[in-house]
Scaffold this motif. Structure first.
Motif, short mmCIF file in Angstrom:
data_model
loop_
_atom_site.label_atom_id
_atom_site.label_comp_id
_atom_site.label_asym_id
_atom_site.label_seq_id
_atom_site.Cartn_x
_atom_site.Cartn_y
_atom_site.Cartn_z
N MET A 1 80.94 22.75 52.65
CA MET A 1 79.89 21.78 52.33
C MET A 1 80.22 20.52 51.86
O MET A 1 80.90 20.40 51.01
N LEU A 2 79.61 19.44 52.32
CA LEU A 2 80.02 17.98 51.91
C LEU A 2 79.64 18.09 50.24
O LEU A 2 78.69 18.23 50.04
N GLN A 3 80.70 17.07 49.89
CA GLN A 3 80.46 16.93 48.36
C GLN A 3 80.29 15.31 48.24
O GLN A 3 80.95 14.68 47.33
N TYR A 4 79.16 14.92 48.58
CA TYR A 4 78.60 13.51 48.46
C TYR A 4 77.51 13.70 47.46
O TYR A 4 76.64 14.40 47.52
N ARG A 5 77.49 12.63 46.64
CA ARG A 5 76.41 12.50 45.49
C ARG A 5 75.04 11.87 46.32
O ARG A 5 75.31 11.24 47.13
N VAL A 6 74.03 12.37 45.93
CA VAL A 6 72.88 12.21 46.68
C VAL A 6 72.30 10.67 45.80
O VAL A 6 72.18 10.62 44.91
N GLY A 7 72.05 9.91 46.64
CA GLY A 7 71.65 8.29 46.23
C GLY A 7 70.20 8.45 46.51
O GLY A 7 69.45 9.43 46.95
N HIS A 8 69.62 7.41 45.62
CA HIS A 8 68.18 7.26 45.78
C HIS A 8 67.90 6.64 46.94
O HIS A 8 68.39 5.90 47.77
N VAL A 9 66.51 6.78 47.48
CA VAL A 9 65.96 6.12 48.59
C VAL A 9 65.89 4.57 48.28
O VAL A 9 65.36 4.13 47.26
N PRO A 10 66.26 3.73 49.06
CA PRO A 10 66.15 2.22 49.06
C PRO A 10 64.69 1.84 48.53
O PRO A 10 63.80 2.07 49.20
N VAL A 11 64.48 0.79 47.33
CA VAL A 11 63.26 0.68 47.12
C VAL A 11 62.56 -0.76 47.57
O VAL A 11 61.52 -0.70 47.59
N GLY A 30 68.04 4.17 39.00
CA GLY A 30 67.40 3.68 39.84
C GLY A 30 68.05 2.91 41.00
O GLY A 30 67.78 2.47 42.04
N LEU A 31 69.60 2.73 40.65
CA LEU A 31 70.42 2.09 41.53
C LEU A 31 71.02 3.41 42.60
O LEU A 31 71.69 4.08 42.08
N HIS A 32 70.82 2.92 43.67
CA HIS A 32 71.34 4.15 44.68
C HIS A 32 72.70 3.92 44.81
O HIS A 32 73.30 2.82 44.59
N GLU A 33 73.35 4.93 45.39
CA GLU A 33 74.72 5.09 45.80
C GLU A 33 74.99 5.25 47.27
O GLU A 33 74.00 6.19 47.83
N ALA A 34 75.83 4.51 48.18
CA ALA A 34 75.91 4.79 49.45
C ALA A 34 76.29 6.27 49.56
O ALA A 34 77.09 6.86 49.05
N GLY A 35 75.85 6.91 50.65
CA GLY A 35 76.26 8.00 50.96
C GLY A 35 75.59 8.80 52.34
O GLY A 35 74.18 7.96 52.54
N PHE A 36 75.84 9.56 52.97
CA PHE A 36 75.07 10.17 54.06
C PHE A 36 73.75 10.57 53.61
O PHE A 36 72.88 10.74 54.50
N ALA A 37 73.64 10.86 52.46
CA ALA A 37 72.31 11.42 52.12
C ALA A 37 71.22 10.57 52.36
O ALA A 37 70.08 10.94 52.34
N GLN A 38 71.63 9.18 52.33
CA GLN A 38 70.39 8.20 52.43
C GLN A 38 69.73 8.40 53.96
O GLN A 38 68.70 8.21 53.97
N LEU A 39 70.61 8.87 54.91
CA LEU A 39 69.93 9.01 56.26
C LEU A 39 69.30 10.29 56.06
O LEU A 39 68.26 10.58 57.03
N ARG A 403 82.76 -6.37 43.32
CA ARG A 403 83.39 -5.38 44.08
C ARG A 403 82.63 -3.97 43.48
O ARG A 403 82.62 -3.14 44.55
N ASN A 404 82.65 -3.83 42.32
CA ASN A 404 82.05 -2.55 41.84
C ASN A 404 80.77 -2.10 42.38
O ASN A 404 80.58 -1.23 42.71
N TYR A 405 79.93 -3.37 42.41
CA TYR A 405 78.63 -3.24 43.08
C TYR A 405 78.67 -2.85 44.48
O TYR A 405 78.06 -2.05 45.16
N LEU A 406 79.51 -3.81 45.33
CA LEU A 406 79.73 -3.56 46.58
C LEU A 406 80.21 -1.92 46.91
O LEU A 406 79.51 -1.41 47.99
N VAL A 407 81.23 -1.62 46.38
CA VAL A 407 81.34 -0.16 46.56
C VAL A 407 80.34 0.80 46.36
O VAL A 407 80.09 1.81 47.13
N ARG A 408 79.70 0.61 45.25
CA ARG A 408 78.42 1.42 44.95
C ARG A 408 77.60 1.47 45.80
O ARG A 408 76.98 2.73 46.37
#
Length: 473
Positions: A1-11, A30-39, A403-408
């Motif tokens: 199972m993929l271990q990516y954290r689920v981010g929030h839907v872009p608002v 409320g800040l989403h994190e990049a991840g496959f869960a977005q798709l 950079r921290n925000y970019l990565v996030r």
């Protein structure tokens, strides 16, 4: 199972949540994190062209497992090779008919998200425009802005089209330092192998897709250039040793670095004042010769992925002579980039993500094209003529915040080519697959050898098809 954290839907439709009034973003605020869960938030997804290899096929499996309906459009035989199952549509018509073809698919399948790799390819630019007109989400993957061990995923576009581009430093919230990323082994090796098979598939499928034009032409000529690249790497390692040692010595000259991008980089053609790398070289060399301190040196560094395709040595030497800067403008192919960055006075780029690496090493950067990180407070905002004499310094607090925000919000700790978590395989099955691949390889070698020495004309198309079916299938 993929271990990516689920981010929030872009608002806000731009791929990230705007900061709150306090301009801070605590964990989970409320800040989403990049991840496959977005798709996976989308129910009906259309995949266009992905990176060379099986990544989009694996992504499809992940999305389908999470309940999405996925359709894939193939544009050439390379796409067919790596994406052969599921709801697959082949676009074999002239590019002039692509928009109408795309709109029909979007309507028939009620697509609510389009996913691509690289937003500057012609068919992807058309898709982005259509998606915006129809109110459909447009997601773009790209190589990682922060490398290695990251890939990029943004809503709306990447690089100059990134939703980060219009964001001012003052509007970027403070977020925690990203966790230490997972590392990926043999990523380049696997990318090279997948690229070989992708081009082989493109050659084999040329008749099925008579109108398709790849950004690097399918054919034996392209293969020859990659072979030449391997040879040149060894040649340059020997030829450039004195220059490399001079630049990396403790008493190295004061030098500025200008890393070159690949000759057909869409970021040059679409998001810069120039159409060719030669134009950037000439512009930069002239400015340096006219305005830089007399004891400084300009170093043009060749892009490692472009080694077999181009060589600007004669052109750079001619520019230096014409502008009266012979001996002060040099050209190198294979020096360790972090070591050069550690010693240089400033970096000149069009819009390469090498600029982010330079900032990490506290090197002042000037970006001459449209670039998502070229922001006041982060990069030099004056003219190139003035940059040579006073490039300034890097505010590391601003850089770390960016950079921290970019990565996030835009980076996923994954690999297009070497992330085994995308394809969970039990250990015993993994061993069985490896044995099967070895057996197939030996079988293929025997067939090719027999065909080559049979006395008949060697049908390379048939051979490529056979290789693809046996090794990738």
């Amino acid at each position: 199972m993929l271990q990516y954290r689920v981010g929030h839907v872009p608002v806000n439709g731009a791929g990230f949540a705007w900061p709150d009034q306090n301009n801070t973003a605590p964990e989970g605020a409320g800040l989403h994190e990049a991840g496959f869960a977005q798709l996976s938030m989308h129910r009906r997804i259309l995949l266009l062209q992905g990176p060379n290899g099986p990544f989009f096929s694996r992504l499809r499996d992940l999305l389908v497992a999470n309940g999405s309906q996925v359709t894939k459009v193939n544009f050439n035989g390379g796409d067919d090779l790596f994406h052969r199952t599921g709801d697959v549509i082949q676009f074999t018509q002239p590019m002039a008919l692509w928009e109408a073809f795309l709109r029909e698919i979007l309507t028939q399948r009620r697509i609510d998200a389009i996913v691509v790799f690289g937003s500057s390819r012609r068919h992807h630019r058309i898709a982005a425009r259509v998606a915006e007109a129809l109110g459909i989400a447009f997601w773009a993957f790209e190589e990682g802005y922060v490398r290695p061990d990251y890939i990029t995923l943004e809503c709306g576009g990447v690089n100059a089209d990134s939703p980060l581009a219009p964001l001012a430093i003052a509007d970027i919230p403070k977020v925690r330092v990203p966790a230490k990323p997972r590392k990926f082994r043999h990523s380049f090796r696997k990318m090279a192998l997948y690229s070989f098979w992708y081009f082989a598939g493109g050659m084999a499928g040329a008749r099925r897709y008579p109108h398709y034009q790849h950004h690097k032409p399918f054919g034996m000529h392209e293969l020859g250039q990659w072979i030449r690249a391997a040879y040149r790497k060894q040649l340059y390692r020997w030829q450039e040793r004195p220059l490399r040692e001079q630049l990396l010595a403790n008493d190295h000259p004061h030098f500025f670095l200008a890393p070159l991008q690949v000759y057909n980089d869409s970021q040059i053609r679409v998001h810069s004042p120039w159409r060719r790398i030669e134009d950037f070289i000439e512009w930069t060399a002239h400015s340096f010769a006219e305005h830089a301190p007399a004891d400084s040196v300009l170093v043009f560094k060749h892009h490692p992925m472009d080694r077999g395709h181009t060589d600007y040595a004669a052109f750079i030497e001619a520019c230096a002579a014409r502008f009266g800067a012979s001996g002060r403008i040099v050209y190198i192919h294979d020096a360790h980039l972090p070591s050069l960055l550690h010693r240089c006075m400033g970096l000149v780029t069009v819009n390469s993500t090498t600029g982010l690496q330079a900032l990490f090493h506290r090197v002042p950067v000037i970006a001459l094209g449209r670039c998502f990180y070229a922001k006041p407070g982060l990069t030099y905002q004056g003219s190139l003529d003035a940059f040579w004499n006073d490039p300034g310094t890097v505010d590391m607090r601003v850089y770390s915040r960016f950079r921290n925000y970019l990565v996030r919000v835009s980076q996923i700790n994954s690999s297009f080519y070497a992330d085994d978590m995308l394809v969970p395989v039990p250990e015993q099955r993994r061993k069985d697959l490896q044995r099967r691949k070895l057996a197939r390889l030996l079988f293929v070698a025997g067939l090719v050898t027999a065909d080559a020495y049979s006395g008949r004309v060697w049908d390379i198309t048939a051979t490529v098809n056979l290789l693809a079916a046996l090794l990738v299938g």
